[in-house]
Design a protein around this motif. Structure first.
Motif, PDB file in Angstrom:
ATOM      1  N   UNK A 129      -3.966   9.972   0.839  1.00 25.82           N
ATOM      2  CA  UNK A 129      -5.103   9.602   1.677  1.00 25.82           C
ATOM      3  C   UNK A 129      -6.191   8.981   0.813  1.00 25.82           C
ATOM      4  N   UNK A 130      -6.841   7.959   1.347  1.00 29.41           N
ATOM      5  CA  UNK A 130      -7.890   7.296   0.578  1.00 29.41           C
ATOM      6  C   UNK A 130      -7.289   6.546  -0.593  1.00 29.41           C
ATOM      7  N   UNK A 131      -8.139   6.232  -1.571  1.00 28.49           N
ATOM      8  CA  UNK A 131      -7.647   5.490  -2.732  1.00 28.49           C
ATOM      9  C   UNK A 131      -7.584   6.351  -3.988  1.00 28.49           C
ATOM     10  N   UNK A 132      -8.069   7.596  -3.907  1.00 35.16           N
ATOM     11  CA  UNK A 132      -8.011   8.495  -5.056  1.00 35.16           C
ATOM     12  C   UNK A 132      -8.727   7.967  -6.286  1.00 35.16           C
ATOM     13  N   UNK A 133      -9.635   7.000  -6.088  1.00 39.39           N
ATOM     14  CA  UNK A 133     -10.338   6.419  -7.221  1.00 39.39           C
ATOM     15  C   UNK A 133      -9.505   5.403  -7.996  1.00 39.39           C
ATOM     16  N   UNK A 134      -8.354   5.050  -7.478  1.00 40.30           N
ATOM     17  CA  UNK A 134      -7.458   4.111  -8.156  1.00 40.30           C
ATOM     18  C   UNK A 134      -7.796   2.679  -7.736  1.00 40.30           C
ATOM     19  N   UNK A 135      -8.181   1.855  -8.699  1.00 39.88           N
ATOM     20  CA  UNK A 135      -8.623   0.485  -8.409  1.00 39.88           C
ATOM     21  C   UNK A 135      -7.499  -0.377  -7.836  1.00 39.88           C
ATOM     22  N   UNK A 159      -6.972   0.639  -4.257  1.00 33.60           N
ATOM     23  CA  UNK A 159      -8.121   0.186  -3.470  1.00 33.60           C
ATOM     24  C   UNK A 159      -8.010  -1.307  -3.149  1.00 33.60           C
ATOM     25  N   UNK A 160      -7.648  -2.104  -4.143  1.00 37.39           N
ATOM     26  CA  UNK A 160      -7.497  -3.547  -3.925  1.00 37.39           C
ATOM     27  C   UNK A 160      -6.400  -3.829  -2.909  1.00 37.39           C
ATOM     28  N   UNK A 161      -5.288  -3.114  -3.008  1.00 35.52           N
ATOM     29  CA  UNK A 161      -4.188  -3.297  -2.052  1.00 35.52           C
ATOM     30  C   UNK A 161      -4.625  -2.896  -0.639  1.00 35.52           C
ATOM     31  N   UNK A 162      -5.376  -1.810  -0.542  1.00 35.76           N
ATOM     32  CA  UNK A 162      -5.873  -1.369   0.769  1.00 35.76           C
ATOM     33  C   UNK A 162      -6.830  -2.398   1.366  1.00 35.76           C
ATOM     34  N   UNK A 163      -7.690  -2.974   0.541  1.00 37.24           N
ATOM     35  CA  UNK A 163      -8.638  -3.977   1.043  1.00 37.24           C
ATOM     36  C   UNK A 163      -7.940  -5.269   1.427  1.00 37.24           C
ATOM     37  N   UNK A 164      -6.910  -5.649   0.682  1.00 37.72           N
ATOM     38  CA  UNK A 164      -6.151  -6.846   1.045  1.00 37.72           C
ATOM     39  C   UNK A 164      -5.494  -6.645   2.411  1.00 37.72           C
ATOM     40  N   UNK A 165      -4.914  -5.469   2.612  1.00 38.17           N
ATOM     41  CA  UNK A 165      -4.297  -5.145   3.898  1.00 38.17           C
ATOM     42  C   UNK A 165      -5.361  -5.065   5.001  1.00 38.17           C
ATOM     43  N   UNK A 166      -6.435  -4.353   4.739  1.00 32.19           N
ATOM     44  CA  UNK A 166      -7.482  -4.176   5.742  1.00 32.19           C
ATOM     45  C   UNK A 166      -8.161  -5.479   6.113  1.00 32.19           C
ATOM     46  N   UNK A 167      -8.423  -6.308   5.121  1.00 34.91           N
ATOM     47  CA  UNK A 167      -9.077  -7.576   5.391  1.00 34.91           C
ATOM     48  C   UNK A 167      -8.185  -8.468   6.234  1.00 34.91           C
ATOM     49  N   UNK A 168      -6.892  -8.476   5.946  1.00 29.91           N
ATOM     50  CA  UNK A 168      -5.957  -9.255   6.760  1.00 29.91           C
ATOM     51  C   UNK A 168      -5.940  -8.723   8.197  1.00 29.91           C
ATOM     52  N   UNK A 169      -5.928  -7.410   8.334  1.00 22.98           N
ATOM     53  CA  UNK A 169      -5.907  -6.805   9.673  1.00 22.98           C
ATOM     54  C   UNK A 169      -7.188  -7.082  10.456  1.00 22.98           C
ATOM     55  N   UNK A 170      -8.269  -7.318   9.745  1.00 21.02           N
ATOM     56  CA  UNK A 170      -9.546  -7.611  10.399  1.00 21.02           C
ATOM     57  C   UNK A 170      -9.656  -9.062  10.862  1.00 21.02           C
ATOM     58  N   UNK A 171      -9.157  -9.991  10.088  1.00 23.71           N
ATOM     59  CA  UNK A 171      -9.345 -11.407  10.391  1.00 23.71           C
ATOM     60  C   UNK A 171      -8.187 -12.060  11.145  1.00 23.71           C
ATOM     61  N   UNK A 202       0.848  -1.204   0.000  1.00 23.19           N
ATOM     62  CA  UNK A 202       0.000   0.000   0.000  1.00 23.19           C
ATOM     63  C   UNK A 202       0.877   1.247   0.000  1.00 23.19           C
ATOM     64  N   UNK A 203       1.903   1.261   0.835  1.00 26.45           N
ATOM     65  CA  UNK A 203       2.805   2.424   0.907  1.00 26.45           C
ATOM     66  C   UNK A 203       3.473   2.667  -0.449  1.00 26.45           C
ATOM     67  N   UNK A 204       3.963   1.594  -1.068  1.00 28.62           N
ATOM     68  CA  UNK A 204       4.628   1.705  -2.366  1.00 28.62           C
ATOM     69  C   UNK A 204       3.681   2.284  -3.418  1.00 28.62           C
ATOM     70  N   UNK A 205       2.450   1.781  -3.447  1.00 29.61           N
ATOM     71  CA  UNK A 205       1.476   2.286  -4.420  1.00 29.61           C
ATOM     72  C   UNK A 205       1.112   3.743  -4.139  1.00 29.61           C
TER      73      UNK A 205
END
Length: 131
Positions: free
Chosen positions: A32-38, A41-53, A21-24
């Motif tokens: 901040x946010x995903x800036x509309x970049x898919x 967004x996918x990288x943020x969700x992969x990170x967030x989902x891992x952090x959630x489960x 996420x940092x690299x992207x």
């Protein structure tokens, strides 16, 4: 403790997803946010989902181990949880829907299995202390 192995590997997975996420963010100049970049967004969700489960799986895994579960059972839970998170992340990042679905199914199966195993050990310990 066997669960410390899975906690460590899970932490490295989360760190790797965070670095992605940092690299992207740097490459795309989105602070901040995903800036509309898919892709971001996918990288943020992969990170967030891992952090959630990951934390819930680890809590259940450690609890199971502390209750005296056989090491093989702890390994099965740890491997299944880790495999689920890896598959899900790969599915999101590589747009492989099948991996994403399988990863989520494996994660949910692991959560339910570890929860039921913990309940079983807890009930057994409770009954044993009464009788």
């Amino acid at each position: 403790m066997v669960s410390s192995l899975y906690a460590s590997v899970s932490a490295l997975l989360l760190a790797g997803l965070s670095l992605r996420v940092i690299k992207l963010r740097r490459a795309k100049k989105i602070s901040f946010g995903d800036g509309g970049d898919a892709e971001l967004y996918a990288a943020m969700r992969a990170q967030g989902n891992a952090a959630e489960y990951i934390p819930v799986v680890l809590i259940l895994l450690i609890s199971l181990e502390l209750q005296g579960a056989h090491g093989a059972l702890v390994h099965v839970g740890g491997l299944a949880g880790l495999a689920g998170r890896l598959l899900h992340a790969r599915g999101l990042l590589a747009q492989r829907h099948g991996d994403r679905v399988l990863g989520m199914q494996l994660t949910l199966f692991t959560l339910v299995g570890l929860a039921l195993a913990n309940l079983g050990y807890g009930i057994y310990a409770g009954l044993r202390s009464v009788f």
